[in-house]
Design a protein around this motif. Sequence first.
Motif: not given
Length: 324
Positions: A8-11, A33-40, A112-114, A284-292
Motif C-alpha cells: 500500500x502506498x497511501x499515507x 499499479x493504478x492507484x499508487x498514492x492512495x485516496x488523497x 479503505x474504499x469509500x 484521516x491522512x495524519x492518523x493513517x501516517x501515525x499508524x504507519x
Amino acid sequence: MRQLIIIGSGPAGYTAAIYAARGGLNPLLIMSSVEAGGELMNTTDVENYPGFPEGVMGPDLMEKFRQQAERFGTEMVADDVVKLELEGDVKTVTVGNGDVHEALSVIFATGSAYRKLGVEGEERLSGYGISWCATCDGFFFRGKTIAVVGGGDSAMEEATFLTKFAEKVYLIHRSEELRASKAMQDRAKADPKIEFLFNKTVKEVYGAEQVTGLSLVDTIDGSESVLDVSGLFVAIGADPRTHLVHGQLDLTSAGTIAVEGRSSRTSLAGVFAAGDVIDPTYRQAVTAAGSGTVAALDAEHFLSSLPAALREQAAAPAEEVVPA
Ligand SMILES: Cc1cc2nc3c(=O)[nH]c(=O)nc-3n(C[C@H](O)[C@H](O)[C@H](O)COP(=O)(O)OP(=O)(O)OC[C@H]3O[C@@H](n4cnc5c(N)ncnc54)[C@H](O)[C@@H]3O)c2cc1C
C-alpha cells in the motif's frame, strides 16, 4: 528474502516505509499499479495536513511522501498484490505479473474504499464539490447550501457537523427508514439547518467545473426533481480492502483488520496492519501516517526478536524474487 514488505502506498504505507528504511530494514513497498498514492490522489486541496500552512494538493502531498520514502532507500514495485501467504516464518507476497516476494514480516496498509453512488457526474466532480469526508472538506462550504446522501450514523454525523459551516444541509435518503441510531437521528432532526428528503435517490450531479445541483428521483412515484446545491457529501459507507487476508487474519465486526490494543499487531506473528484498513472511525491522512509509524516500529521490534539465523536469511534484494 526481505526483512519487510509493505503493501500500500497511501499515507500509512509510505510513512511505514520512511521509518522502516531509516531503521535499516531495507523495505520493499508494493504500491499498486493504478492507484499508487492512495485516496488523497482523488482530492484537490488538503488543508488539514500539518506542515502545510497554505494547504497542499492531495497528489502533491503524496508525491512528497513517495520521495521521502525513496530517499531512505525504500524499493518500490508498481504492481498489485494478488495473493498473500502469511502463516509461518516466511511470508510470501505474489504480485500481478506473477513475481513472488518473500519476507519475514509484512505491513498491510491497503486502505479503505469509500462507497460511491455510481451516478453521472460523480467521477468528474469528485474534489470539485463532491466529497466523502466532512471533516476534511466541510470548511470549504461556509455559507453554502449542500446535501448529504446516506441513512446511517455517519450520514447523520456528517450532516450535523456540516451545519457548522453550511447555511443549509439537505439529508437525502432512499427510504423513510434510517439505519442510524435513534440518538443520532434525533440530533439531526432537531437541527433547524437540516432538512430531510426521504424516498429520494440521486440520479445525476450537475456542474461544469463545480457542483451546481442534483437530479433526484422519487423512489415511490418515480418523479424527477432538481435540487440546487453547491456541494454533495456521500456518506453511504466504506469498505476496508481486506479481501486478500480473509481467512488468514482476524477482522473486527466493522470489517477492519483486528489489531492488539494500540499496536499494529494482527492475529498472525510478523504481520502488521496500519491506516484506514484498521480504522473504522477517524480515517484521516495524519492518523493513517501515525499508524504507519506504529507499524514500522512494531515490525522493527518483531524482527529484532527473531533468531539471528532466521534474520540472516533476509538476504540482498537481488536474490529475493522467485521468478514467475
Ligand atoms: C476524496 C477524499 C478526500 C480526502 N481528503 C482528506 C483530507 O483533506 N485530509 C485528510 O486528512 N484525509 C482526507 N481523506 C482521507 C484520507 O485520504 C485517508 O484517511 C488516507 O488516505 C488513508 O490512508 P491509508 O494509507 O490508510 O490508505 P489509502 O490512502 O487508501 O492507501 C491505500 C493504498 O493501498 C493500495 N492498495 C490497495 N490494495 C492493494 C493491493 N492489492 N496491492 C497493492 N496496493 C494496494 C492502494 O492502491 C493505495 O495506494 C480524503 C479521502 C478522500 C476519498
